[in-house]
Design a protein around this motif. Structure first.
Motif, PDB file in Angstrom:
ATOM      1  N   UNK A   1       0.831  -1.213   0.000  1.00 50.53           N
ATOM      2  CA  UNK A   1       0.000   0.000   0.000  1.00 50.53           C
ATOM      3  C   UNK A   1       0.859   1.255   0.000  1.00 50.53           C
ATOM      4  N   UNK A   2       1.920   1.235   0.811  1.00 48.76           N
ATOM      5  CA  UNK A   2       2.818   2.394   0.895  1.00 48.76           C
ATOM      6  C   UNK A   2       3.553   2.625  -0.424  1.00 48.76           C
ATOM      7  N   UNK A   3       4.031   1.546  -1.015  1.00 50.39           N
ATOM      8  CA  UNK A   3       4.723   1.652  -2.303  1.00 50.39           C
ATOM      9  C   UNK A   3       3.812   2.216  -3.382  1.00 50.39           C
ATOM     10  N   UNK A   4       2.584   1.685  -3.452  1.00 51.27           N
ATOM     11  CA  UNK A   4       1.659   2.122  -4.488  1.00 51.27           C
ATOM     12  C   UNK A   4       1.252   3.575  -4.299  1.00 51.27           C
ATOM     13  N   UNK A   5       1.045   3.951  -3.058  1.00 48.24           N
ATOM     14  CA  UNK A   5       0.665   5.343  -2.760  1.00 48.24           C
ATOM     15  C   UNK A   5       1.767   6.308  -3.199  1.00 48.24           C
TER      16      UNK A   5
END
Length: 453
Positions: A112-116
């Protein structure tokens, strides 16, 4: 060592992982796999003509050691003049709140952090440094957990905007390369413990397989997993055709028409159901749920089972209906002439009128009754077992349940169908039929208009 670089270059080319002009965000943990990916892409970034950046997720699971990993990644990127960013996430708190394992929580928060970050800063691809060993461990973990054929396909080489260019290398090859080129990396101290399932497989089961069965176990399993993955792509195409033909998907509701069994056996329905559950409903499709849904096909209309996430599966005449349980308050409401209410999703109106010319709606949405022998207060409630009324045009009482069946009301709607009651008599099965005792005749002095929308 040049052969390792050529191996990765060929793997990237064969699988079309990188195109000129890509902006690639590298998931950098500080471990050997991600460090290799960082140095490799930095070396070949002019060849690929790509923009690079690195992103580190501090899971806050190992205290000072985790903070040191973050600082290490930051310094490496500074030395290579590569853009670096990081974020701290509370994995344990997230796992507890969502009732999942620490491993699951870490993975969810990491992706989630990477995609954000990628979305915000315009990176069209995310690189994760999974290798052959990771793929083998994942397959074994999935196999022991009973995840089915999808799990045996292993880690995909690419999935949407995520690419894995070092999936062709073993951990041993990566470490040998780094050691030869004197490139530093970090070792996660938790990897040597058996506290997590994956670690137990890595430290105990894989070494036994390699020593007793196949020393090239990881490569052999990778080849097999990619064959499975290719077959799954074909299967997915066929599954989608079946879904398009026999399944209707709406918000919080899915209808699976039983004519689907004219083309596939019940035993093969599981993969289709799993796809729907995981992709559309976002809920786990376990073997227990699979068995329950298959058994529901054999049950009579109206039977239902409770699923996770507050979903219900209901057997209707020609289909299985899966829907979110959003039943409204079933308690009765008082309704007076001149008022309108919303009851279980239906708007119901009562008013006195003198404009009656003998016309009725053909679908029961608008009705007129005699108000000569009624009380001011009506009761609006769901029908219940034992309720009876005399349908307009008939002389004898009929059970409301039988009447609703005759009207072919779907089982989901039937359960909460409203009736309008006055003096303990059903005046109107809402939207369908009034009671014959309340019909208008030549002696009627007071006319009440009923309608629903």
């Amino acid at each position: 060592m040049k052969s390792i670089e050529q191996k990765v270059l060929k793997f990237i080319d064969d699988n079309c992982l990188i195109e000129k002009g890509d902006s690639i965000l590298i998931a950098l943990s500080g471990g050997p796999d991600s460090i290799f990916s960082l140095f490799f892409l930095n070396k070949y970034k002019k060849k690929f003509n790509v923009k690079l950046a690195a992103f580190h997720v501090n899971h806050k699971l190992r205290g000072k050691e985790a903070d040191n990993d973050e600082e290490f990644c930051k310094k490496i990127c500074s030395d290579l003049s590569i853009q670096f960013s990081s974020v701290k996430v509370n994995v344990r708190a997230y796992a507890k709140k969502n009732k999942i394992s620490v491993e699951q929580a870490a993975r969810k928060l990491r992706y989630d952090s990477l995609q954000k970050y990628a979305d915000k800063h315009g990176f069209n691809k995310i690189l994760t440094a999974h290798n052959l060993d990771d793929n083998a461990e994942t397959i074994l973990l999935n196999l022991f957990s009973g995840t089915g054929i999808n799990g045996i396909a292993g880690i995909p080489i690419k999935r949407e905007n995520i690419i894995r260019p070092v999936l062709c290398l073993s951990k041993k090859e990566i470490i040998q390369y780094l050691d030869k080129h004197k490139i530093n990396y970090r070792i996660d101290s938790t990897n040597i413990t058996d506290d997590y399932k994956r670690n137990f497989i890595r430290n105990n089961i894989v070494p036994l397989i390699k020593s007793k069965i196949n020393s090239s176990f990881e490569s052999a399993l990778f080849r097999s997993s990619k064959i499975v993955e290719e077959n799954l792509k074909l299967f997915e195409t066929l599954v989608q055709r079946i879904i398009d033909k026999f399944i209707v998907i709406k918000k919080n509701e899915i209808s699976i028409y039983l004519k689907i069994l004219d083309e596939i056996d019940k035993e093969h329905l599981g993969q289709i159901l799993k796809k729907i559950f995981t992709e559309k409903l976002k809920i786990e499709f376990s073997y227990k749920v699979h068995v329950a849904l298959i058994s529901l096909i054999e049950k009579q209309t109206g039977k239902k089972i409770n699923l996770s996430n507050n979903y219900i599966a209901l057997r209707e005449r020609d289909k299985i209906l899966i829907y979110k349980n959003q039943e409204k308050d079933k308690q009765q409401q008082i309704l007076k002439i001149g008022q309108s209410v919303n009851f279980n999703g239906k708007e119901i109106h009562l008013e006195e009128t003198k404009n009656f010319n003998g016309d009725f709606s053909s679908n029961g949405k608008v009705e007129f009754i005699s108000g000569d022998k009624i009380e001011e207060n009506f009761v609006l409630r769901c029908w219940k077992a034992g309720d009876k009324f005399i349908p307009l045009g008939m002389k004898n009482l009929k059970k409301v349940s039988d009447f609703l069946n005759e009207q072919k009301i779907p089982a989901k709607e039937k359960k909460t169908w409203p009736v309008l009651v006055n003096r303990n008599n059903i005046v109107w099965v809402v939207g369908l039929r009034i009671d014959d005792r309340y019909k208008i005749d030549s002696k009627t002095k007071k006319i009440i208009k009923l309608w629903t929308a």
